[in-house]
Design an enzyme around this catalytic site. Structure first.
Site, PDB file in Angstrom:
ATOM      1  N   GLU A  56      35.823  37.289  44.476  1.00 21.32           N
ATOM      2  CA  GLU A  56      36.651  37.179  45.674  1.00 21.32           C
ATOM      3  C   GLU A  56      36.124  36.113  46.633  1.00 21.32           C
ATOM      4  OE1 GLU A  56      37.787  41.923  45.931  1.00 21.32           O
ATOM      5  OE2 GLU A  56      35.946  41.178  46.863  1.00 21.32           O
ATOM      6  N   ASP A 228      37.211  49.954  46.579  1.00 22.56           N
ATOM      7  CA  ASP A 228      37.353  48.698  47.306  1.00 22.56           C
ATOM      8  C   ASP A 228      38.097  47.610  46.537  1.00 22.56           C
ATOM      9  OD1 ASP A 228      35.480  48.186  45.392  1.00 22.56           O
ATOM     10  OD2 ASP A 228      33.893  47.538  46.759  1.00 22.56           O
TER      11      ASP A 228
END
Length: 342
Positions: A56, A228
């Site tokens: 990410e 998450d």
């Protein structure tokens, strides 16, 4: 020149300040940034998902600072001798774009994630909370227990993991805090029974059920830290429905957090409004509160700013030529030739 903090330099800086003092300082930065939430240019992180993990990019900026973090999450990495989470990031001046800091963020993410849990717990848990049930004893767990002990005042922590060696390792680290009673629980249910605060921080990239409704008691505060990314949760949907839910950046949490199990219009509450004093957190002592923590870029900006200022203050880190600084900014080719001959 750009200040560079590698793992050794960042560890030295934390050691120089002391873990608890570093956390106290970071908490002040984070609370201040959350109080200025509306001033930041925010977006959900950009994620590249695979069957085994995710990579990410997490950017955020205001009118002064720009920060980003590169971070991965690969639960099977420990089998290859690698960390589940690895990260680095940069802090730049918005006025020029010049990168002031390039830093490791793996250790720093451990610190900032724990401080974010403590910030939420301070705002949402009952004031008399003293006992923590911690499920999951991986890389993040010692940070979580220490933050809740030092910043919130937890006096007892109960640890549970399916890996007994992992429990022992976290207990060993926590032995450095003699005012904190550490109990090794025999099961997840025993870990949370009677606890004021429950933190789940597991790593499996799956729709897991770590907490079920029968494990929840009136007045608990829950930090759901491990859920998450899409397809990765920890809290049973009935647990979510039983509590008042608080989130960081809603567009990101709807996709990545435990609330991905709920309808898109299910009511949730921005944590920043509680931190700023615009909204109430806990409504009454018997209410269950839930912080659906997925980690947001603003928390990384807080730690990047804090790292930079403390590193400069304590003269820790290395100056590097990350980008060119030229006498003639229009002659990049000439600089390349001159440096090649140096």
């Amino acid at each position: 020149m750009t200040l560079f903090l590698d793992v050794n330099a960042a560890s030295k800086l934390v050691s120089r300040l002391g873990v608890s003092e570093f956390m106290f300082g970071l908490l002040a930065y984070m609370e201040d940034d959350f109080c200025h939430w509306s001033e930041f240019d925010k977006s959900a992180r950009t994620a590249a998902h695979s069957d085994v993990g995710v990579i990410e990019l997490m950017p955020v900026a205001d009118q002064v600072h720009y920060g980003f973090k590169y971070v991965n999450g690969h639960p099977t990495n420990p089998l290859q001798g690698l960390s589940t989470v690895m990260a680095f990031g940069a802090l730049s001046d918005v006025s020029t774009g010049f990168p002031r800091l390039l830093s490791e963020l793996t250790i720093s993410t451990g610190l900032r994630t724990a401080v974010a849990s403590a910030m939420a717990t301070k705002a949402l848990a009952r004031a008399d909370s003293s006992t923590l049930g911690l499920i999951g004893c991986g890389a993040q767990s010692a940070f979580q227990a220490i933050a809740l002990h030092c910043l919130v005042g937890i006096q007892e922590v109960r640890l549970f993991d399916i890996d007994a060696d992992a429990i022992d390792q976290v207990a060993m680290h926590l032995s450095a805090y003699p005012a904190l009673t550490v109990i090794k629980a025999a099961s997840a249910k025993a870990c949370v029974k009677g606890a004021d605060i429950v933190t789940t921080v597991t790593a499996d990239k799956a729709y897991a059920t770590i907490l079920t409704l029968d494990m929840i008691e009136p007045g608990m505060h829950i930090n759901g830290v491990g859920g998450d990314c899409p397809g990765k949760t920890e809290l049973h949907i009935d647990v979510l429905k039983a509590g008042k839910i608080f989130i960081e950046h809603e567009p990101q949490t709807r996709v990545e957090g435990d609330i991905q199990q709920l309808p898109a219009d299910y009511p949730v509450h921005p944590l920043w409004k509680v931190i700023k004093g615009e909204e109430q957190g806990r409504d009454e002592p018997q209410q269950i509160t839930i912080f659906d923590s997925v980690g947001f870029a603003l928390e990384d900006l807080s730690v990047l700013r804090y790292l930079f200022e403390q590193a400069v203050k304590h003269n820790i880190g290395e100056k590097i030529d990350l980008v060119p600084e030229m006498e003639n900014p229009k002659d990049l080719f000439g600089l390349m030739l001159a440096r090649s001959q140096a």
